[in-house]
Design a protein around this motif. Structure first.
Motif, PDB file in Angstrom:
ATOM      1  N   ALA A  27       0.832  -1.203   0.000  1.00  0.00           N
ATOM      2  CA  ALA A  27       0.000   0.000   0.000  1.00  0.00           C
ATOM      3  C   ALA A  27       0.866   1.253   0.000  1.00  0.00           C
ATOM      4  N   SER A  28       2.021   1.207   0.676  1.00  0.00           N
ATOM      5  CA  SER A  28       2.890   2.379   0.714  1.00  0.00           C
ATOM      6  C   SER A  28       3.501   2.662  -0.651  1.00  0.00           C
ATOM      7  N   CYS A  29       3.617   1.653  -1.482  1.00  0.00           N
ATOM      8  CA  CYS A  29       4.137   1.837  -2.833  1.00  0.00           C
ATOM      9  C   CYS A  29       3.087   2.425  -3.762  1.00  0.00           C
ATOM     10  N   SER A  30       1.835   2.416  -3.345  1.00  0.00           N
ATOM     11  CA  SER A  30       0.740   2.858  -4.198  1.00  0.00           C
ATOM     12  C   SER A  30       0.927   4.313  -4.646  1.00  0.00           C
ATOM     13  N   PHE A  31       1.313   5.191  -3.743  1.00  0.00           N
ATOM     14  CA  PHE A  31       1.526   6.594  -4.096  1.00  0.00           C
ATOM     15  C   PHE A  31       2.633   6.723  -5.132  1.00  0.00           C
ATOM     16  N   GLU A  32       3.721   5.994  -4.929  1.00  0.00           N
ATOM     17  CA  GLU A  32       4.824   6.026  -5.887  1.00  0.00           C
ATOM     18  C   GLU A  32       4.387   5.503  -7.254  1.00  0.00           C
ATOM     19  N   ASP A  33       3.558   4.478  -7.250  1.00  0.00           N
ATOM     20  CA  ASP A  33       3.041   3.922  -8.502  1.00  0.00           C
ATOM     21  C   ASP A  33       2.191   4.950  -9.247  1.00  0.00           C
ATOM     22  N   LYS A  34       1.328   5.652  -8.521  1.00  0.00           N
ATOM     23  CA  LYS A  34       0.475   6.671  -9.146  1.00  0.00           C
ATOM     24  C   LYS A  34       1.322   7.792  -9.723  1.00  0.00           C
ATOM     25  N   ASN A  35       2.352   8.188  -9.007  1.00  0.00           N
ATOM     26  CA  ASN A  35       3.244   9.238  -9.472  1.00  0.00           C
ATOM     27  C   ASN A  35       3.960   8.801 -10.751  1.00  0.00           C
ATOM     28  N   LEU A  36       4.442   7.580 -10.763  1.00  0.00           N
ATOM     29  CA  LEU A  36       5.114   7.046 -11.946  1.00  0.00           C
ATOM     30  C   LEU A  36       4.150   6.974 -13.127  1.00  0.00           C
ATOM     31  N   PHE A  37       2.920   6.532 -12.876  1.00  0.00           N
ATOM     32  CA  PHE A  37       1.912   6.454 -13.940  1.00  0.00           C
ATOM     33  C   PHE A  37       1.674   7.836 -14.548  1.00  0.00           C
ATOM     34  N   THR A  38       1.566   8.851 -13.715  1.00  0.00           N
ATOM     35  CA  THR A  38       1.361  10.228 -14.205  1.00  0.00           C
ATOM     36  C   THR A  38       2.529  10.673 -15.057  1.00  0.00           C
ATOM     37  N   GLN A  39       3.729  10.372 -14.623  1.00  0.00           N
ATOM     38  CA  GLN A  39       4.915  10.751 -15.385  1.00  0.00           C
ATOM     39  C   GLN A  39       4.959  10.050 -16.736  1.00  0.00           C
ATOM     40  N   VAL A  40       4.608   8.771 -16.768  1.00  0.00           N
ATOM     41  CA  VAL A  40       4.606   8.017 -18.022  1.00  0.00           C
ATOM     42  C   VAL A  40       3.558   8.597 -18.972  1.00  0.00           C
ATOM     43  N   GLU A  41       2.385   8.920 -18.449  1.00  0.00           N
ATOM     44  CA  GLU A  41       1.336   9.496 -19.287  1.00  0.00           C
ATOM     45  C   GLU A  41       1.775  10.837 -19.875  1.00  0.00           C
ATOM     46  N   GLN A  42       2.422  11.662 -19.077  1.00  0.00           N
ATOM     47  CA  GLN A  42       2.925  12.946 -19.582  1.00  0.00           C
ATOM     48  C   GLN A  42       3.986  12.728 -20.647  1.00  0.00           C
ATOM     49  N   PHE A  43       4.833  11.741 -20.428  1.00  0.00           N
ATOM     50  CA  PHE A  43       5.873  11.416 -21.397  1.00  0.00           C
ATOM     51  C   PHE A  43       5.239  10.962 -22.711  1.00  0.00           C
ATOM     52  N   LYS A  44       4.212  10.099 -22.618  1.00  0.00           N
ATOM     53  CA  LYS A  44       3.553   9.584 -23.820  1.00  0.00           C
ATOM     54  C   LYS A  44       2.918  10.710 -24.645  1.00  0.00           C
ATOM     55  N   ILE A  45       2.330  11.663 -23.986  1.00  0.00           N
ATOM     56  CA  ILE A  45       1.659  12.765 -24.679  1.00  0.00           C
ATOM     57  C   ILE A  45       2.636  13.528 -25.566  1.00  0.00           C
ATOM     58  N   ASN A  46       3.864  13.617 -25.133  1.00  0.00           N
ATOM     59  CA  ASN A  46       4.873  14.394 -25.861  1.00  0.00           C
ATOM     60  C   ASN A  46       5.579  13.597 -26.959  1.00  0.00           C
ATOM     61  N   GLN A  47       5.102  12.387 -27.252  1.00  0.00           N
ATOM     62  CA  GLN A  47       5.765  11.542 -28.237  1.00  0.00           C
ATOM     63  C   GLN A  47       4.958  11.480 -29.536  1.00  0.00           C
ATOM     64  N   THR A  48       5.616  10.978 -30.563  1.00  0.00           N
ATOM     65  CA  THR A  48       4.927  10.795 -31.839  1.00  0.00           C
ATOM     66  C   THR A  48       3.908   9.673 -31.712  1.00  0.00           C
ATOM     67  N   GLU A  49       3.032   9.574 -32.700  1.00  0.00           N
ATOM     68  CA  GLU A  49       1.987   8.553 -32.656  1.00  0.00           C
ATOM     69  C   GLU A  49       2.571   7.143 -32.646  1.00  0.00           C
ATOM     70  N   ASN A  50       3.640   6.927 -33.413  1.00  0.00           N
ATOM     71  CA  ASN A  50       4.277   5.593 -33.438  1.00  0.00           C
ATOM     72  C   ASN A  50       4.853   5.227 -32.074  1.00  0.00           C
ATOM     73  N   ILE A  51       5.503   6.167 -31.440  1.00  0.00           N
ATOM     74  CA  ILE A  51       6.079   5.918 -30.113  1.00  0.00           C
ATOM     75  C   ILE A  51       4.953   5.691 -29.105  1.00  0.00           C
ATOM     76  N   GLN A  52       3.875   6.464 -29.214  1.00  0.00           N
ATOM     77  CA  GLN A  52       2.740   6.270 -28.316  1.00  0.00           C
ATOM     78  C   GLN A  52       2.167   4.862 -28.467  1.00  0.00           C
ATOM     79  N   GLN A  53       2.076   4.391 -29.699  1.00  0.00           N
ATOM     80  CA  GLN A  53       1.565   3.040 -29.947  1.00  0.00           C
ATOM     81  C   GLN A  53       2.483   1.989 -29.324  1.00  0.00           C
ATOM     82  N   LEU A  54       3.798   2.160 -29.501  1.00  0.00           N
ATOM     83  CA  LEU A  54       4.756   1.215 -28.908  1.00  0.00           C
ATOM     84  C   LEU A  54       4.658   1.212 -27.382  1.00  0.00           C
TER      85      LEU A  54
END
Length: 95
Positions: A27-54
């Motif tokens: 449960a203590s890792c849950s916050f870190e997981d949510k933070n990582l998920f947010t970072q990955v989503e932000q990273f994906k938004i800034n990528q090309t469509e092909n990279i987003q698909q991968l």
């Protein structure tokens, strides 16, 4: 549970205590997981469509592996339960 021997009751208490600790740590890792998920989503938004698909395909593969791991952990828990209860049930039937 009062008919069960003291050592067996203590073994069950210790097992549930270990499971409770593991659950709290997870449960203590849950916050870190949510933070990582947010970072990955932000990273994906800034990528090309092909990279987003991968990245989406990669996430699906990771998700599948996690579900397999969880299923394996669940089955080990079921086996643990059976190993604990079966001898007690057998001794009750033979008594």
């Amino acid at each position: 549970m009062s008919n069960w021997s003291d050592w067996f009751q203590e073994a069950l208490r210790q097992r549930f205590y270990q499971l409770e600790l593991a659950s709290e740590q997870q449960a203590s890792c849950s916050f870190e997981d949510k933070n990582l998920f947010t970072q990955v989503e932000q990273f994906k938004i800034n990528q090309t469509e092909n990279i987003q698909q991968l990245l989406s395909e990669w996430e699906e593969a990771i998700s599948y592996q996690l579900s397999q791991d969880k299923q394996s952990i669940y089955m080990e828990g079921v086996k643990d339960g059976i190993r604990l209860i079966l001898p007690v049930m057998q001794s009750t039937v033979t008594s």
